[in-house]
Design a protein around this motif. Structure first.
Motif, mmCIF file in Angstrom:
data_model
loop_
_atom_site.group_PDB
_atom_site.id
_atom_site.type_symbol
_atom_site.label_atom_id
_atom_site.label_comp_id
_atom_site.label_asym_id
_atom_site.label_seq_id
_atom_site.Cartn_x
_atom_site.Cartn_y
_atom_site.Cartn_z
ATOM 1 N N GLU A 15 0.835 -1.206 0.000
ATOM 2 C CA GLU A 15 0.000 0.000 0.000
ATOM 3 C C GLU A 15 0.866 1.251 0.000
ATOM 4 O OE1 GLU A 15 -2.486 -0.294 3.427
ATOM 5 O OE2 GLU A 15 -0.827 -0.179 4.811
ATOM 6 N N SER A 22 2.488 7.987 -4.307
ATOM 7 C CA SER A 22 2.546 6.983 -5.378
ATOM 8 C C SER A 22 3.307 7.526 -6.587
ATOM 9 C CB SER A 22 1.142 6.518 -5.774
ATOM 10 O OG SER A 22 0.461 7.486 -6.531
ATOM 11 N N ASN A 60 -8.809 1.386 -12.449
ATOM 12 C CA ASN A 60 -7.675 0.887 -11.669
ATOM 13 C C ASN A 60 -6.317 1.440 -12.093
ATOM 14 O OD1 ASN A 60 -9.173 -1.056 -10.040
ATOM 15 N ND2 ASN A 60 -9.485 -2.143 -11.965
ATOM 16 N N LYS A 81 2.843 -1.014 -8.757
ATOM 17 C CA LYS A 81 1.617 -1.758 -8.494
ATOM 18 C C LYS A 81 1.421 -1.798 -6.993
ATOM 19 C CE LYS A 81 0.945 -6.233 -7.998
ATOM 20 N NZ LYS A 81 -0.072 -6.489 -6.989
ATOM 21 N N VAL A 82 0.240 -1.356 -6.545
ATOM 22 C CA VAL A 82 -0.081 -1.410 -5.122
ATOM 23 C C VAL A 82 -1.226 -2.394 -4.921
ATOM 24 C CG1 VAL A 82 0.830 0.844 -4.471
ATOM 25 C CG2 VAL A 82 -1.485 0.687 -5.322
ATOM 26 N N ASP A 83 -1.062 -3.266 -3.949
ATOM 27 C CA ASP A 83 -2.079 -4.286 -3.691
ATOM 28 C C ASP A 83 -3.375 -3.660 -3.184
ATOM 29 O OD1 ASP A 83 -0.279 -6.305 -4.456
ATOM 30 O OD2 ASP A 83 0.524 -6.459 -2.427
ATOM 31 N N ASN A 84 -3.259 -2.727 -2.244
ATOM 32 C CA ASN A 84 -4.426 -1.998 -1.748
ATOM 33 C C ASN A 84 -4.499 -0.677 -2.504
ATOM 34 O OD1 ASN A 84 -5.127 -3.923 0.274
ATOM 35 N ND2 ASN A 84 -3.440 -3.144 1.511
ATOM 36 N N PRO A 85 -5.600 -0.428 -3.195
ATOM 37 C CA PRO A 85 -5.678 0.752 -4.058
ATOM 38 C C PRO A 85 -5.429 2.060 -3.313
ATOM 39 C CG PRO A 85 -7.722 -0.530 -4.154
ATOM 40 C CD PRO A 85 -6.844 -1.177 -3.147
ATOM 41 N N ASN A 92 -10.113 4.408 -7.383
ATOM 42 C CA ASN A 92 -9.221 3.487 -6.672
ATOM 43 C C ASN A 92 -8.203 2.952 -7.668
ATOM 44 O OD1 ASN A 92 -10.553 3.544 -4.123
ATOM 45 N ND2 ASN A 92 -12.186 2.348 -5.038
ATOM 46 N N ASN A 94 -4.689 0.873 -8.619
ATOM 47 C CA ASN A 94 -3.715 -0.157 -8.259
ATOM 48 C C ASN A 94 -2.456 -0.078 -9.115
ATOM 49 O OD1 ASN A 94 -6.597 -1.573 -7.861
ATOM 50 N ND2 ASN A 94 -5.152 -2.362 -6.356
ATOM 51 N N ILE A 128 -3.009 -6.770 -11.719
ATOM 52 C CA ILE A 128 -3.257 -6.280 -10.357
ATOM 53 C C ILE A 128 -2.983 -7.378 -9.330
ATOM 54 C CG2 ILE A 128 -5.085 -5.512 -8.764
ATOM 55 C CD1 ILE A 128 -6.249 -3.934 -11.193
ATOM 56 N N LYS A 129 -3.274 -8.631 -9.675
ATOM 57 C CA LYS A 129 -3.062 -9.755 -8.754
ATOM 58 C C LYS A 129 -1.633 -10.296 -8.793
ATOM 59 C CE LYS A 129 -7.853 -11.239 -9.073
ATOM 60 N NZ LYS A 129 -8.782 -12.155 -9.748
#
Length: 140
Positions: A15, A22, A60, A81-85, A92, A94, A128-129
């Motif tokens: 995050e 970011s 996203n 890339k952030v796991d929690n937006p 939001n 990611n 994203i994953k």
């Protein structure tokens, strides 16, 4: 072209505190390779504050950028890339693709590849994953 530009310039974090952070963190690989100057990072943040969240491409995905004269030495792109937006206005986000273009043409091929990726919602979800740079590059 997109894959080539991003190799070695992908960061994955759980995050981020806010959209400004970011952009700062997302820009680090470009700063480290001297593709951009710190002034470019400052200008990207300044322009979002002035003009709003025009950098949001889809729900996203955001692509912070500024003008070549704001501190671009060479064309490049990085991905955070952030796991929690992280919130960019009401969106939001990611995936933060930081774009640095030294002119009006040198980044067109990479942008075309990015648009192709963004048009495939399933692939965006897979990115994203993803848990590693190599996994992301294989999806592009």
């Amino acid at each position: 072209m997109l894959k080539k530009m991003l190799r070695g310039k992908i960061q994955i974090l759980p995050e981020i505190e806010n959209w400004e952070e970011s952009i700062r963190i997302g820009s680090k690989p470009l700063l480290e390779e001297k593709l951009i100057e710190q002034t470019y990072v400052d200008k990207m943040i300044e322009k979002v504050k002035k003009f709003g969240f025009y950098v949001v491409l889809t729900e996203n995905v955001a692509m912070p950028h500024s003008r070549p004269e704001d501190g671009v030495n060479e064309t490049g792109m990085s991905l955070l890339k952030v796991d929690n937006p992280v919130k960019f206005g009401d969106s939001n986000i990611n995936l933060i693709f930081v774009l640095a273009a030294k002119d009006n043409n040198s980044h067109i091929d990479a942008l075309t590849n990015l648009v192709e990726l963004l048009n495939d919602e399933e692939k965006v979800e897979e990115v994203i994953k993803a848990k590693s740079e190599e996994e992301i590059l294989n999806l592009i």
